[in-house]
Design an enzyme around this catalytic site. Structure first.
Site, mmCIF file in Angstrom:
data_model
loop_
_atom_site.group_PDB
_atom_site.id
_atom_site.type_symbol
_atom_site.label_atom_id
_atom_site.label_comp_id
_atom_site.label_asym_id
_atom_site.label_seq_id
_atom_site.Cartn_x
_atom_site.Cartn_y
_atom_site.Cartn_z
ATOM 1 N N LEU A 62 42.248 43.920 30.806
ATOM 2 C CA LEU A 62 42.395 42.554 30.282
ATOM 3 C C LEU A 62 41.423 42.269 29.134
ATOM 4 O O LEU A 62 41.524 41.244 28.470
ATOM 5 C CB LEU A 62 42.206 41.527 31.404
ATOM 6 C CG LEU A 62 43.297 41.500 32.487
ATOM 7 C CD1 LEU A 62 42.957 40.463 33.560
ATOM 8 C CD2 LEU A 62 44.668 41.192 31.894
ATOM 9 N N ARG A 63 40.459 43.197 28.938
ATOM 10 C CA ARG A 63 39.554 43.183 27.764
ATOM 11 C C ARG A 63 38.498 42.079 27.733
ATOM 12 O O ARG A 63 37.570 42.157 26.934
ATOM 13 C CB ARG A 63 40.350 43.129 26.450
ATOM 14 C CG ARG A 63 41.310 44.282 26.237
ATOM 15 C CD ARG A 63 40.580 45.599 26.124
ATOM 16 N NE ARG A 63 41.469 46.687 25.688
ATOM 17 C CZ ARG A 63 41.386 47.928 26.124
ATOM 18 N NH1 ARG A 63 40.457 48.277 26.998
ATOM 19 N NH2 ARG A 63 42.218 48.856 25.684
ATOM 20 N N ASN A 93 35.940 48.366 32.096
ATOM 21 C CA ASN A 93 35.335 48.725 30.803
ATOM 22 C C ASN A 93 35.347 47.569 29.805
ATOM 23 O O ASN A 93 35.861 47.666 28.694
ATOM 24 C CB ASN A 93 35.996 49.978 30.210
ATOM 25 C CG ASN A 93 37.468 49.795 29.927
ATOM 26 O OD1 ASN A 93 38.102 48.896 30.465
ATOM 27 N ND2 ASN A 93 38.016 50.635 29.078
ATOM 28 N N HIS A 233 46.708 57.674 36.538
ATOM 29 C CA HIS A 233 47.600 58.224 35.500
ATOM 30 C C HIS A 233 47.740 59.745 35.443
ATOM 31 O O HIS A 233 47.317 60.382 34.479
ATOM 32 C CB HIS A 233 47.220 57.689 34.110
ATOM 33 C CG HIS A 233 45.747 57.635 33.774
ATOM 34 N ND1 HIS A 233 44.885 58.686 33.982
ATOM 35 C CD2 HIS A 233 45.000 56.636 33.237
ATOM 36 C CE1 HIS A 233 43.680 58.338 33.582
ATOM 37 N NE2 HIS A 233 43.728 57.089 33.142
ATOM 38 N N ASN A 279 45.253 58.185 26.404
ATOM 39 C CA ASN A 279 44.426 59.081 27.199
ATOM 40 C C ASN A 279 44.724 58.864 28.684
ATOM 41 O O ASN A 279 44.521 57.757 29.176
ATOM 42 C CB ASN A 279 42.948 58.784 26.897
ATOM 43 C CG ASN A 279 42.012 59.686 27.664
ATOM 44 O OD1 ASN A 279 42.446 60.498 28.478
ATOM 45 N ND2 ASN A 279 40.721 59.549 27.410
ATOM 46 N N ASP A 306 48.372 50.947 33.144
ATOM 47 C CA ASP A 306 47.302 51.266 32.182
ATOM 48 C C ASP A 306 47.496 50.455 30.895
ATOM 49 O O ASP A 306 47.310 50.961 29.782
ATOM 50 C CB ASP A 306 47.214 52.769 31.880
ATOM 51 C CG ASP A 306 45.866 53.152 31.265
ATOM 52 O OD1 ASP A 306 45.000 52.274 31.111
ATOM 53 O OD2 ASP A 306 45.692 54.339 30.928
ATOM 54 N N HIS A 310 45.221 46.860 22.048
ATOM 55 C CA HIS A 310 44.343 47.109 20.891
ATOM 56 C C HIS A 310 44.869 46.313 19.707
ATOM 57 O O HIS A 310 46.088 46.200 19.542
ATOM 58 C CB HIS A 310 44.340 48.594 20.520
ATOM 59 C CG HIS A 310 43.630 49.466 21.504
ATOM 60 N ND1 HIS A 310 42.281 49.397 21.720
ATOM 61 C CD2 HIS A 310 44.096 50.424 22.342
ATOM 62 C CE1 HIS A 310 41.929 50.282 22.647
ATOM 63 N NE2 HIS A 310 43.011 50.914 23.051
#
Ligand SMILES: [Zn+2]
Ligand SMILES: [Zn+2]
Length: 432
Positions: A62-63, A93, A233, A279, A306, A310
């Site tokens: 969700l950033r 992250n 993943h 990734n 995932d 961006h």
């Protein structure tokens, strides 16, 4: 009390019934339900639609905090609701990292303010995701966010001693580590799957073995310590074989696959578009086939998106400068419908299992992934199974538009999403 009657949907693709929702609960499920006299119920015609429990994503970025140019909890949960989700697990992250009670509670509260899905913050395994020292695992579990899922996703918990120590702490409260399996030395500066195509394109390869050796190690640790491990993943055929082996040995291992690894192969990279940079990387066509088979036969337990937003500047650029990751919340169910249900490899009941029931169980999300039955929390989504539509980058609810499915035709569309008795989406339109 507010009430809604959904009329005539096919429950998990089987018998048709009405679903009466009162407050935040399912009150009754049955044929031709009469309305409660005192209430003014909203009636929604759901004939021809499939009713599923609200979807649960164990793997969302969700950033927020720190990456608000790509996504916020508000915009990300809007994308989730649009995609039929009523619960997401928000990866750690962020900046600052979700590695202490303060930050996980901040994300929990932002989720509650948005009010569209349950947001479960994932706790980082190591402080700042640096892989050097354990974060406050127990404190994050015991705080208001009640964290059960921990991950350094984006990075691998590479140090085997730290991994063991974390697993032993989590064993006390049956927490789980969702491991991003990537041997760091074998993948330094890697850009795409290691293959002939990578050579042709002059891009540095990311060999499947770098994923597989960590999966093997963590399955062995899971067996040795008798603890749960969740593998994020999966992307290769051999990764599938390792999970199959681990399960046969009795390991408490669960495995996840993304819609993009199921749908797309490395061939998409021929035009060098950074939109396809992810990734772990998109793999060979035979890997893709193995992943589909493993999802259908239950070796792979669940679908995680995932969802990795961006901004344009990090995707509409040279491949080598591009960021890793793709959005996926709004397209996940249609991708699974198109690939697995339309081809008769899975039923709608299987879809409910891999996109709601099992992820809720792995993450211990209370009130999610429940049966569509009296007394369950009213988390539902309704799918129009034969509606075909073309994905476009312009029509995304997410703040970012880096979908790898742009231009692809998908069959199956979310019509309504009901979260705790409130409609977040009706007729395909976000309500708030
Ligand atoms: Zn990852
Ligand atoms: Zn991720």
């Amino acid at each position: 009390m507010s009430a809604i009657v959904f009329r005539g949907a096919s429950i998990l693709g089987k018998d048709r019934a009405d679903i009466l929702v009162e407050g935040d609960k399912i009150r009754r499920v049955g044929v031709d339900l009469s309305l409660p006299k005192e209430s003014t119920a909203l009636e929604i015609d759901t004939n021809g639609l499939i009713a599923l429990p609200g979807l649960v994503d164990l793997h969302t970025h969700l950033r927020e905090p720190g990456g608000e140019d790509a996504e916020t909890v508000d915009t990300g949960t809007a994308a989730a609701a649009k995609g039929g989700y009523t619960c997401v697990f928000a990866m750690a992250n962020t900046t600052p990292t979700q590695d202490c009670p303060q930050v996980v509670e901040q994300v929990l509260n932002l989720g509650r303010q948005a009010g569209r899905v349950d947001v479960h913050p994932v706790g980082a395994v190591t402080k700042d995701l640096a892989g050097k020292e354990l974060s406050q695992l127990r404190a994050m579990h015991e705080c208001g966010a009640k964290v059960n899922v921990f991950s350094d996703d984006g990075k691998c918990v590479f140090d085997p001693l730290l991994m063991r120590q974390a697993l032993e702490i989590l064993r006390d409260f049956d927490g789980v580590i969702a491991q991003h399996c990537q041997e760091p030395r074998l993948t330094e500066d890697s850009q795409m799957n290691e293959s002939y195509l990578a050579k042709e394109l002059g891009l540095k390869g990311w060999p499947g073995v770098a994923e597989e050796m960590i999966i093997a190690r963590d399955i062995l640790l899971s067996l040795y310590l008798d603890v749960r491990v969740h593998i994020c993943h999966l992307s290769t055929a051999r990764a599938v074989e390792l999970v199959r082996w681990g399960k046969a040995q009795g390991a408490k291992v669960t495995a996840e696959v993304t819609p993009h690894h199921l749908f797309l192969s490395e061939d998409e990279l021929k035009g060098r578009a950074a939109l396809f940079k992810v990734n772990p990387p998109l793999r060979s066509a035979s890997d893709v086939q193995a992943l589909r088979t493993a999802l259908a036969d239950g070796t792979i337990d669940l679908v995680g998106t995932d969802h990795a937003p961006h901004p344009d500047r990090l995707k509409d650029c040279d491949f080598e400068c591009g960021a890793f990751g793709m959005i996926g919340l709004e397209t996940a169910l249609p991708v699974i419908s198109t690939l697995m249900v339309r081809t008769n490899q899975m039923t709608w009941a299987d879809v409910a299992r891999v996109m709601s029931i099992t992820p809720a169980k792995v993450g211990k999300a209370l009130g999610q992934g429940e049966m569509i039955a009296t007394g369950s929390q009213a988390n539902l989504c309704f799918v129009s199974p034969d509606t075909s539509w073309q994905v476009s980058r312009d029509s995304q609810v997410s703040r970012s538009n880096n979908t790898p499915f742009a231009g692809k035709e998908l069959v199956g569309a979310i019509q309504h999403t009901c979260y705790r008795g409130k409609l977040t989406v009706t007729n395909g339109q976000l309500q708030f």
